[in-house]
Scaffold this motif. Structure first.
Motif, PDB file in Angstrom:
ATOM      1  N   ASP A  16       0.809  -1.220   0.000  1.00 16.78           N
ATOM      2  CA  ASP A  16       0.000   0.000   0.000  1.00 16.78           C
ATOM      3  C   ASP A  16       0.839   1.265   0.000  1.00 16.78           C
ATOM      4  O   ASP A  16       0.629   2.171  -0.809  1.00 16.78           O
ATOM      5  CB  ASP A  16      -1.026  -0.001   1.141  1.00 16.78           C
ATOM      6  CG  ASP A  16      -0.425   0.034   2.527  1.00 16.78           C
ATOM      7  OD1 ASP A  16       0.664  -0.552   2.723  1.00 16.78           O
ATOM      8  OD2 ASP A  16      -1.040   0.636   3.429  1.00 16.78           O
ATOM      9  N   ASP A  52       0.464   6.441   5.270  1.00 20.09           N
ATOM     10  CA  ASP A  52       0.615   5.135   5.909  1.00 20.09           C
ATOM     11  C   ASP A  52       1.318   5.218   7.264  1.00 20.09           C
ATOM     12  O   ASP A  52       1.833   4.222   7.759  1.00 20.09           O
ATOM     13  CB  ASP A  52       1.340   4.135   5.010  1.00 20.09           C
ATOM     14  CG  ASP A  52       0.975   2.695   5.357  1.00 20.09           C
ATOM     15  OD1 ASP A  52      -0.228   2.424   5.497  1.00 20.09           O
ATOM     16  OD2 ASP A  52       1.886   1.854   5.502  1.00 20.09           O
ATOM     17  N   HIS A  66      -4.274   4.893   7.914  1.00 24.60           N
ATOM     18  CA  HIS A  66      -5.486   4.084   8.107  1.00 24.60           C
ATOM     19  C   HIS A  66      -5.379   3.180   9.321  1.00 24.60           C
ATOM     20  O   HIS A  66      -6.259   2.349   9.551  1.00 24.60           O
ATOM     21  CB  HIS A  66      -5.740   3.227   6.856  1.00 24.60           C
ATOM     22  CG  HIS A  66      -4.708   2.157   6.638  1.00 24.60           C
ATOM     23  ND1 HIS A  66      -4.954   0.821   6.886  1.00 24.60           N
ATOM     24  CD2 HIS A  66      -3.424   2.227   6.208  1.00 24.60           C
ATOM     25  CE1 HIS A  66      -3.863   0.111   6.613  1.00 24.60           C
ATOM     26  NE2 HIS A  66      -2.918   0.936   6.197  1.00 24.60           N
ATOM     27  N   ARG A  74     -14.657   2.963   3.080  1.00 25.56           N
ATOM     28  CA  ARG A  74     -15.324   3.325   1.836  1.00 25.56           C
ATOM     29  C   ARG A  74     -16.824   3.463   2.082  1.00 25.56           C
ATOM     30  O   ARG A  74     -17.321   3.009   3.114  1.00 25.56           O
ATOM     31  CB  ARG A  74     -15.070   2.240   0.784  1.00 25.56           C
ATOM     32  CG  ARG A  74     -13.608   2.115   0.368  1.00 25.56           C
ATOM     33  CD  ARG A  74     -13.348   0.817  -0.388  1.00 25.56           C
ATOM     34  NE  ARG A  74     -11.957   0.768  -0.855  1.00 25.56           N
ATOM     35  CZ  ARG A  74     -11.558   1.206  -2.034  1.00 25.56           C
ATOM     36  NH1 ARG A  74     -12.456   1.701  -2.888  1.00 25.56           N
ATOM     37  NH2 ARG A  74     -10.292   1.153  -2.386  1.00 25.56           N
ATOM     38  N   TYR A  80     -10.163   1.238   3.861  1.00 24.09           N
ATOM     39  CA  TYR A  80      -9.098   1.788   3.034  1.00 24.09           C
ATOM     40  C   TYR A  80      -7.740   1.405   3.619  1.00 24.09           C
ATOM     41  O   TYR A  80      -7.572   1.308   4.840  1.00 24.09           O
ATOM     42  CB  TYR A  80      -9.153   3.312   3.018  1.00 24.09           C
ATOM     43  CG  TYR A  80     -10.170   3.934   2.095  1.00 24.09           C
ATOM     44  CD1 TYR A  80      -9.983   3.941   0.720  1.00 24.09           C
ATOM     45  CD2 TYR A  80     -11.296   4.568   2.618  1.00 24.09           C
ATOM     46  CE1 TYR A  80     -10.911   4.543  -0.127  1.00 24.09           C
ATOM     47  CE2 TYR A  80     -12.227   5.181   1.785  1.00 24.09           C
ATOM     48  CZ  TYR A  80     -12.023   5.164   0.408  1.00 24.09           C
ATOM     49  OH  TYR A  80     -12.931   5.764  -0.413  1.00 24.09           O
ATOM     50  N   SER A  81      -6.757   1.225   2.761  1.00 34.02           N
ATOM     51  CA  SER A  81      -5.359   1.292   3.162  1.00 34.02           C
ATOM     52  C   SER A  81      -4.844   2.650   2.698  1.00 34.02           C
ATOM     53  O   SER A  81      -5.590   3.445   2.115  1.00 34.02           O
ATOM     54  CB  SER A  81      -4.546   0.165   2.521  1.00 34.02           C
ATOM     55  OG  SER A  81      -4.332   0.419   1.138  1.00 34.02           O
ATOM     56  N   GLY A  84      -5.521   3.154  -1.035  1.00 29.85           N
ATOM     57  CA  GLY A  84      -6.881   3.553  -1.374  1.00 29.85           C
ATOM     58  C   GLY A  84      -7.125   5.023  -1.116  1.00 29.85           C
ATOM     59  O   GLY A  84      -7.793   5.708  -1.909  1.00 29.85           O
ATOM     60  N   ASP A 121      -6.079  -2.794  -0.657  1.00 31.17           N
ATOM     61  CA  ASP A 121      -6.638  -2.289   0.599  1.00 31.17           C
ATOM     62  C   ASP A 121      -7.085  -3.436   1.509  1.00 31.17           C
ATOM     63  O   ASP A 121      -6.784  -3.454   2.708  1.00 31.17           O
ATOM     64  CB  ASP A 121      -7.846  -1.387   0.321  1.00 31.17           C
ATOM     65  CG  ASP A 121      -7.464  -0.016  -0.219  1.00 31.17           C
ATOM     66  OD1 ASP A 121      -6.262   0.277  -0.311  1.00 31.17           O
ATOM     67  OD2 ASP A 121      -8.384   0.752  -0.550  1.00 31.17           O
ATOM     68  N   ASP A 124      -4.170  -5.519   2.926  1.00 28.23           N
ATOM     69  CA  ASP A 124      -3.398  -4.804   3.936  1.00 28.23           C
ATOM     70  C   ASP A 124      -4.145  -4.734   5.256  1.00 28.23           C
ATOM     71  O   ASP A 124      -3.527  -4.704   6.328  1.00 28.23           O
ATOM     72  CB  ASP A 124      -3.081  -3.389   3.450  1.00 28.23           C
ATOM     73  CG  ASP A 124      -2.041  -2.703   4.312  1.00 28.23           C
ATOM     74  OD1 ASP A 124      -0.841  -2.988   4.128  1.00 28.23           O
ATOM     75  OD2 ASP A 124      -2.421  -1.909   5.195  1.00 28.23           O
ATOM     76  N   ASN A 125      -5.460  -4.722   5.212  1.00 27.35           N
ATOM     77  CA  ASN A 125      -6.274  -4.666   6.426  1.00 27.35           C
ATOM     78  C   ASN A 125      -6.648  -6.039   6.964  1.00 27.35           C
ATOM     79  O   ASN A 125      -7.380  -6.140   7.957  1.00 27.35           O
ATOM     80  CB  ASN A 125      -7.541  -3.858   6.161  1.00 27.35           C
ATOM     81  CG  ASN A 125      -7.283  -2.365   6.155  1.00 27.35           C
ATOM     82  OD1 ASN A 125      -7.114  -1.750   7.203  1.00 27.35           O
ATOM     83  ND2 ASN A 125      -7.216  -1.772   4.967  1.00 27.35           N
TER      84      ASN A 125
END
Length: 308
Positions: A16, A52, A66, A74, A80-81, A84, A121, A124-125
């Motif tokens: 990301d 980030d 994030h 969203r 989101y990352s 995003g 996104d 990463d989450n």
């Protein structure tokens, strides 16, 4: 915008912030890319974009992180990352800078967001398994390399050869990295196996440095292990262990009360001096030193083993 610095965190990197940096360095070629966790750099200022890192999402301040709780979502509720967020706010300008006609920007921006940005996104989450992400997004290596072919209407005599040379350079980087990475995993395996033997029945595995460990733990049948601790450059990490290599599901989560906390707040809630950070997804925590890391890991084990 008089942007002189593009700031993200130092240490290990993920897709990301790497992809975010591609967008931002295209739009701000005069800016210097800074990778740091020092407060002086990650604090918002008029001369920088911070992404980030920084634990805030504030477009007026120029910060796009994030990791805070709650994190930015969203409209449909998906997280989101940093990529995003950067794509949301800078993606259209990036497309225009690449020569996309104005009339096509909006449609293209939305399509790339859905097919390329969103899977990054979600991965990463921790809400999309790595094993399914490539198929979902068409992000497998063969597909990505073939996207480097010339456009159908590029009739330049050397278009194919030029594209091939570009693709070859990228393909070589991936192949070399695959070879080096697998060789490194073999070296790490011996270290991890020895650490597992030394840990006995303990639920926490201490390693001398960050290294690949999940596959070795699984192969060793060390199902009793729940967390791994190891030193980093200036602090210590506490990592949860995935149930399977192709899944984000964990054997045990870090305590829910720690999620998204940092600094003094995390120290107070955890009761551990030196507790610095806990990821909102509860798979990673950071401590100032070995003592704090082992104490946090012990508390996490206790919480995981307590019924209810």
């Amino acid at each position: 915008m008089d942007i002189r610095y593009l700031v993200t965190h130092s240490g290990g990197f993920h897709a990301d912030e790497l992809l975010s940096s591609v967008v931002l360095t295209q739009l701000f070629p005069q800016a210097r890319l800074i990778r740091s966790r020092e407060a002086g750099w990650i604090t918002p200022a008029s001369d920088r974009i911070v992404f980030d890192v920084g634990r805030a999402y504030d477009t007026d301040a120029g910060i796009y992180d994030h990791h805070q709780v709650p994190g930015p979502l969203r409209p449909d509720g998906q997280p989101y990352s940093s990529f995003g967020l950067i794509w949301l706010h800078f993606g259209r300008a990036y497309l225009a800078a690449l020569g996309v006609p104005e009339a096509a920007v909006e449609t293209l921006h939305a399509g790339i967001d859905a097919d390329f940005v969103l899977p990054v996104d979600l991965m990463d989450n921790g809400t999309l398994d790595p094993g399914s992400a490539g198929a979902l997004a068409g992000l497998t290596l063969p597909v990505l390399l073939e996207t480097l072919k010339p456009d159908f209407d590029d009739r330049a005599p050397q278009a194919d050869d030029t594209a091939f040379a570009t693709a070859q350079h990228i393909a070589r980087a991936f192949l070399d990295a695959a070879v080096k990475g697998r060789a490194a995993k073999q070296r790490a395996a011996g270290v991890v196996k020895a650490a597992i033997e030394g840990a006995g029945d303990a639920a926490v595995l201490e390693l001398p440095m960050g290294m690949p460990f999940r596959a070795v733990i699984e192969d060793a049948g060390a199902d009793h292990l729940l967390f791994v601790v190891h030193p980093r450059e200036t602090d210590w990490a506490i990592s949860a262990i995935r149930k399977h290599a192709d899944s984000f599901a964990l054997r045990a989560d870090l305590p829910a009360a720690w999620a998204g906390l940092t600094g003094a707040e995390l120290e107070q809630v955890s009761g551990v001096p030196g507790a610095r950070f806990c990821h909102a997804a509860r798979f990673l925590a950071i401590a100032a030193d070995r003592h704090a890391a082992l104490r946090m890991a012990a508390l996490a084990v206790e919480a995981a083993q307590t019924p209810g």
